[in-house]
Design an enzyme around this catalytic site. Structure first.
Site, PDB file in Angstrom:
ATOM      1  N   GLU A 414       0.820  -1.214   0.000  1.00 28.28           N
ATOM      2  CA  GLU A 414       0.000   0.000   0.000  1.00 28.28           C
ATOM      3  C   GLU A 414       0.851   1.260   0.000  1.00 28.28           C
ATOM      4  O   GLU A 414       0.727   2.110   0.867  1.00 28.28           O
ATOM      5  CB  GLU A 414      -0.919   0.003   1.234  1.00 28.28           C
ATOM      6  CG  GLU A 414      -1.943  -1.117   1.239  1.00 28.28           C
ATOM      7  CD  GLU A 414      -3.119  -0.833   0.326  1.00 28.28           C
ATOM      8  OE1 GLU A 414      -3.101   0.185  -0.385  1.00 28.28           O
ATOM      9  OE2 GLU A 414      -4.057  -1.650   0.324  1.00 28.28           O
ATOM     10  N   GLU A 484      -3.738 -10.781  -0.366  1.00 30.89           N
ATOM     11  CA  GLU A 484      -4.616 -10.745   0.801  1.00 30.89           C
ATOM     12  C   GLU A 484      -6.005 -11.159   0.327  1.00 30.89           C
ATOM     13  O   GLU A 484      -6.460 -10.726  -0.727  1.00 30.89           O
ATOM     14  CB  GLU A 484      -4.694  -9.336   1.413  1.00 30.89           C
ATOM     15  CG  GLU A 484      -3.385  -8.875   2.002  1.00 30.89           C
ATOM     16  CD  GLU A 484      -3.422  -7.446   2.570  1.00 30.89           C
ATOM     17  OE1 GLU A 484      -4.508  -6.976   2.951  1.00 30.89           O
ATOM     18  OE2 GLU A 484      -2.350  -6.824   2.604  1.00 30.89           O
TER      19      GLU A 484
END
Ligand code: IPT
Length: 942
Positions: A414, A484
């Site tokens: 991220e 994820e």
């Protein structure tokens, strides 16, 4: 005093170039872990530097344990942990950090051991300090550094003396480095990994790079160790004795996560002997089919994201805790770890080599908070920050490059997109072309060897599997992973089996990593049980989003882990009772099944009546065979198990459940009015309301329709999601406050009928509900008919009845799915059998209390002297508090047992999904309101 280094974008000054980490060698070392003197200041400039000078008296200082985080020590005297997901807990003005910057001064003295050689060189190593440290030894400033979860070494030999050395470390909680460390976790300052003094003899090893490739076409391994200092490499078991830099090719057994074959060796540079553990393996992205292959074989990652967590020590993990993690992963068939979102303690990777886990080693880089400003000023796309990014990449790669378990490097998490990331990728490729590169944040996959996503729903994953995902052509040539998925927050994740089916169907889908391994609950025995975001009075926080793991904070497996372990078990066993066969499929990528033995048992009414062994041919990876079962009568059920040499169950399968015995309707007792009561067979009812009072003398709180459940984190859904958030909608529709209107109590010849309408205030939707009671002399039967009225636009949380039993009810026995909790999309691990438990043990202690504990497919249950038979099977739940209490509780300690045991007998349950950070419940697991009828028979146990 200068503190410019704190918010300088550069990574630090004075440290040595990064190099390979190894746990021990022939060179001496001295651990500087232990009790250190400690003083906390509210700002960087509260105290001057005089504490670092020799002879400083640390009068009045406290103590902390190193490794450790000061906020988790001192009983609150040293500040508190703070949790945010992606928001920076300080104003975003890179690279500046607040004046209020907790600064911990650490001091310790040490003597060199008697045997410490008098000759010169020594290195001081810090394995992890959050977030910025300045170091003095014997009064000399030796440098400062950032990069919290990375090692930093300093040459200190010239400063050492035999006794009375003074090591001073000033640690700032916030620094420019904090902008690069915005991972979703607690902010925990401190010297949280080991501090070690390493003797560096003349001709000691510096950096070295073990290259150990495996050629699957020849069965040979090629070993070459490049070393900054020339020396010799010995691997006695392979008869290898070679100079560093020379390549040697010999027949070997390869290393894989399934067969973690390591060869013991040594690097001898003359002044130092370093033990090596060599695993031969070759990782490629095969251009022919775009798949990640190890030793020529495509791999399927069955992975988890692992943050380092200990409920008392935070990210300061001891070796035993790391080993426990690895053992739990292996027991549950997990074969891969993404070290989200930073390189772990280096010893963890030794364990991954030893036990066998594929590792995506992720750099300590996340700048997620910049998403709030559309990624403007993102350090990952700003040349001024690139040296810091490159420093982090190098510290990770150099430290971890000798681990066979590490198969991909990840640039971080991220961090948007940008030049800094590209620079990292280019540097890594140059330094280590023998591994692949991962990064999720760039949809164009400009720097990566794999198309990686998070939380994509099943439909999208299937499209990618079929190659219908569009996007740039270069990306379409890449293999796909979900770095994820399956957000394991609270009850769940749901839908794992459905994902796994896709991964096993489409080659391009090379697996996925559950978010995440463990709940980061902070132990707080008295107040909360486990604390989460907000419990320390943080200004900004993200609540229990920090508790989203497959393990509870104390490392007890949650039902989610048991489910995951079942879904990914390496052998698929499918029993066909009608055909009298069992199909065994080897789902390993590398191993055959010769290490397993198979048994069958034949069960009637959940109890084994016969058992035996099953001979299964030696199946290679991916192969399947059909095996005959012995002849058997009808009406029972087969369970087939595979066990390893230690007797550990590795896989199991059951034949479809035999159908429920048909209960002939011989409930012909007549309801009789007697004053304020109506009696019917063994039961008595309130004549006015038709509510059941007693059955066979047992007093009950009358069963009535119940549709409410304490919303799970996955029901509630993430606040940022545009999706349907059921927890909110259920409350909006009033499903937590349904009213029960009585429309009639009718005494018939052989039934007591109670007509009701169950509906929320303020809405025109409702459920016409009829309770029809019938009985024979011993048994009482309740048939519930439900007909929805109005425009139901939402699924129901559950559909069934709730009743109350006297609080003495405790021991539970049931014939149905067990032993653990299950919901429609989390039920793979539930197997049919007769199970025993007690009411407390039926509860799943989610850190934030929520719906839990249902047992699936229950045919009958015994509790509190009653036996309840279902027609059809039902979902069984029993607890010492009401759903309303469960719903109101914020922490485990809010749940206080009352004097009634509340029992839910559900005809249906809404699925769980994974919408706390991902897709919701798949259509087939939604509980859409529709007409339903179901029955229960109650009788008192002799
Ligand atoms: C994703 C993050 O990568 C991870 O660190 C964690 O925050 C997880 O979500 C949720 O628990 S980012 C997601 C909001 C897309």
């Amino acid at each position: 005093m200068s503190f410019a280094y704190v918010d300088d974008v550069l990574p630090g000054h004075g440290s040595l170039p990064p190099r390979a980490w190894y746990a021990a060698s022939s060179a001496g070392s001295l651990s500087l872990n232990g009790q250190w003197r400690f003083r906390l200041a509210p700002a960087v400039d509260t105290y001057d530097e005089s504490f670092a000078a020799e002879g400083y008296e640390a009068d009045g200082w406290s103590e902390v344990t190193v490794p450790g985080h000061w906020v988790l020590q001192g009983d609150g005297a040293f500040g508190s942990p703070a949790y945010t997901n992606h928001l920076y807990p300080f104003p975003v003005d890179p690279p500046h950090v607040p004046t209020e910057n907790p600064t911990g001064d650490h001091l310790r003295t040490f003597d060199l051991p008697d045997e410490w050689p008098a000759d010169g060189a020594a290195t001081l190593r810090f394995d992890g300090v959050e977030s910025c440290a300045r170091v003095w030894l014997n009064g000399t400033d030796i440098g400062e550094f950032k990069g919290s979860r990375l090692p930093h070494e300093f040459a200190v030999g010239h400063l050492l003396r035999p006794a009375g050395n003074v090591l001073a470390v000033r640690v700032h909680q916030w620094s420019s480095g904090s902008y690069l460390e915005d991972q979703d976790q607690w902010w925990l300052p401190g010297i949280f990994r080991d501090v070690t003094l390493l003797h560096r003899p003349a001709d000691c090893a510096l950096d070295f790079f073990v290259h150990a490739a495996y050629d699957h076409t020849t069965g040979t391994g090629t070993l070459r160790v490049d070393s900054d200092v020339d020396g010799r490499i010995a691997v006695p078991e392979l008869g290898v004795d070679a100079a560093t830099g020379d390549a040697v090719t010999v027949p070997v057994e390869p290393w894989t996560a399934e067969t973690p074959r390591l060869y013991a060796g040594t690097l001898d540079t003359g002044g130092e002997r370093v033990p090596l553990r060599i695993g031969f393996r070759t990782v490629v992205l095969d251009p022919a089919d775009g798949l990640i292959k190890v030793n020529g074989t495509p791999v399927l990652f069955k992975g988890v994201n692992r943050h380092e967590w200990h409920p008392e020590h935070g990210r300061a993990l001891d070796l035993e805790t790391m080993r426990r993690d690895v053992e739990l992963m292996k027991e549950h068939h997990i074969n891969a770890v993404r070290t989200s979102h930073y390189p772990p303690h280096p010893a963890f990777l030794d364990l991954c080599d030893e036990y066998g886990l594929w590792v995506i080693d992720e750099c300590d880089l996340e700048t997620h908070g910049f998403i709030e400003q559309g990624w403007r000023d993102n350090p990952a796309d700003d040349d001024r920050w690139t040296p810091a990014l490159l420093d982090r990449a190098a510290r990770m790669v150099e430290r971890d490059k000798n681990h066979p378990s590490v198969v991909l490097w990840s640039l971080g998490n991220e961090a948007g997109t940008g030049r800094g990331l590209t620079a990292m990728a280019e540097w890594i490729r140059g330094r280590d072309p023998e591994r692949l590169i991962h990064y999720e944040g760039d949809l164009n996959c400009r720097d990566t060897d794999v198309y990686s996503r998070m939380y994509a729903d099943h439909a999208e994953v299937e499209r990618v599997g079929r190659g219908l995902d569009g996007g740039p052509a270069s990306r379409r040539a890449l293999p796909f992973i979900l770095c994820e998925y399956a957000h394991a927050m609270g009850n769940g994740p749901g839908g794992l089996a459905d994902y796994q089916r896709l991964f096993e169907t489409y080659d391009r889908l090379q697996g996925a990593f559950v978010w995440e391994w463990i709940d980061h609950g902070v132990k707080d025995e008295g107040r909360y049980g486990y604390a989460y975001g907000g419990d320390f009075g943080e200004e900004l926080h993200d609540g229990n989003f920090v508790c989203d793991g497959l393990l509870f904070p104390d490392r007890t497996p949650s039902p989610g882990l048991v489910e995951f372990g079942k879904v990914i078990e390496p052998v698929r066993i499918t029993v066909d009772a009608a055909a009298g066969t069992v199909r065994v499929t080897n789902r390993y990528d590398f191993r055959d099944l010769s290490h397993l033995s198979f048994t069958w048992s034949y069960e009637v009414e959940g109890e084994a009546v016969e058992a035996g062994t099953l001979s299964v041919p030696r199946l290679g990876p991916g192969e399947a065979a059909e095996v005959k079962l012995p002849p058997s009568p009808d009406g029972g059920q087969w369970t087939v198990r595979a066990r390893d040499a230690d007797g550990q169950e590795v896989a199991w399968g059951q034949s479809a459940a035999p159908s429920l015995p048909v209960q002939p309707e011989r409930f012909e007792e007549r309801p009789v009015r007697a004053g304020r009561l109506v009696t019917l067979g063994p039961a008595a009812f309130d004549a006015r309301t038709g509510a059941l009072r007693t059955v066979g003398g047992v007093e009950v709180v009358a069963p009535r329709l119940d549709v409410w459940r304490a919303p799970t984190d996955n029901d509630e859904g993430g606040s940022w999601q545009g999706r349907e958030r059921l927890g909110l909608q259920w409350r909006e529709f009033g499903l937590h406050r349904m009213q029960h209107r009585l429309d009639g109590v009718e005494l018939g010849d052989d039934a007591l009928t109670v007509r009701t309408r169950v509906a929320p205030a303020g809405r025109d939707i409702g459920l016409r509900t009829v309770y029809r009671w019938t009985a024979d002399a011993e048994r009482l039967r309740l048939t519930v008919s439900v007909a929805p009225e109005g425009d139901w636009r939402i699924p129901l949380p559950r559909l069934g009845v709730r009743l109350g039993l006297p609080g003495g009810a405790d021991a539970v026995r049931w014939f149905g799915g067990g032993p653990g909790e299950a919901y429609p999309d989390t039920r793979s691990a539930a197997r049919l059998g007769v199970w025993r438990s007690d009411v407390d043990a039926l509860q799943t202690p989610y850190v934030r209390p929520q719906e839990n504990g249902a047992r699936a497919d229950v045919r009958w249950a015994e509790l509190g002297g009653l036996r309840i038979d279902g027609d059809p099977e039902f979902w069984f739940t029993a607890r010492r508090w009401t759903t309303e209490h469960l719903d109101a509780a914020a922490h485990r300690t809010d749940l206080v047992p009352g004097d009634t045991v509340w029992v839910n007998l559900d005809h249906a349950q809404q699925g769980i999904g994974s919408q706390s950070c991902g897709p919701g419940v798949l259509p087939q697991y939604r509980l859409t309101p529709s007409p339903a009828q179901f029955a229960f028979t109650f009788r008192v146990l002799a």
